[in-house]
Design a protein around this motif. Structure first.
Motif, mmCIF file in Angstrom:
data_model
loop_
_atom_site.group_PDB
_atom_site.id
_atom_site.type_symbol
_atom_site.label_atom_id
_atom_site.label_comp_id
_atom_site.label_asym_id
_atom_site.label_seq_id
_atom_site.Cartn_x
_atom_site.Cartn_y
_atom_site.Cartn_z
ATOM 1 N N LEU A 21 -20.824 -75.082 -28.988
ATOM 2 C CA LEU A 21 -20.708 -74.993 -27.528
ATOM 3 C C LEU A 21 -20.053 -76.239 -26.940
ATOM 4 O O LEU A 21 -19.564 -76.217 -25.823
ATOM 5 N N ALA A 53 -16.883 -71.735 -24.177
ATOM 6 C CA ALA A 53 -18.332 -72.005 -24.122
ATOM 7 C C ALA A 53 -18.972 -71.663 -22.774
ATOM 8 O O ALA A 53 -20.077 -71.126 -22.758
ATOM 9 N N ARG A 71 -23.009 -69.759 -21.886
ATOM 10 C CA ARG A 71 -24.178 -70.525 -21.420
ATOM 11 C C ARG A 71 -25.097 -69.625 -20.607
ATOM 12 O O ARG A 71 -24.664 -68.772 -19.869
#
Length: 72
Positions: A61, A67, A71
């Motif tokens: 990440l 990324a 999340r």
């Protein structure tokens, strides 16, 4: 068959960027995608291990360009 709780040894492709990842486990047992290369990490947290150099992996990440989409 016993599986290591540290990391799944076989790399798989990230579903977003296609780069290889291995699945590691956090202290709490949650799985975390990591880049497969081992890196040297300097412990600098004020603990009794401060100054030690250990091998570890970087969270994918932190390196995946996609990324933010993963999340929670």
């Amino acid at each position: 068959m016993s599986r290591s709780r540290r990391a799944d040894a076989e790399a798989v492709a990230c579903s977003s960027c296609g780069m290889p990842v291995v699945w590691c486990y956090t202290k709490s047992g949650a799985r975390m995608p990591c880049d497969p290369e081992l890196v040297r990490i300097l412990i600098d947290d004020g603990s009794e291990l401060a100054g030690a150099v250990v091998a570890g992996r970087i969270s994918h990440l932190a390196t995946c360009p996609y990324a933010p989409a993963h999340r929670r």
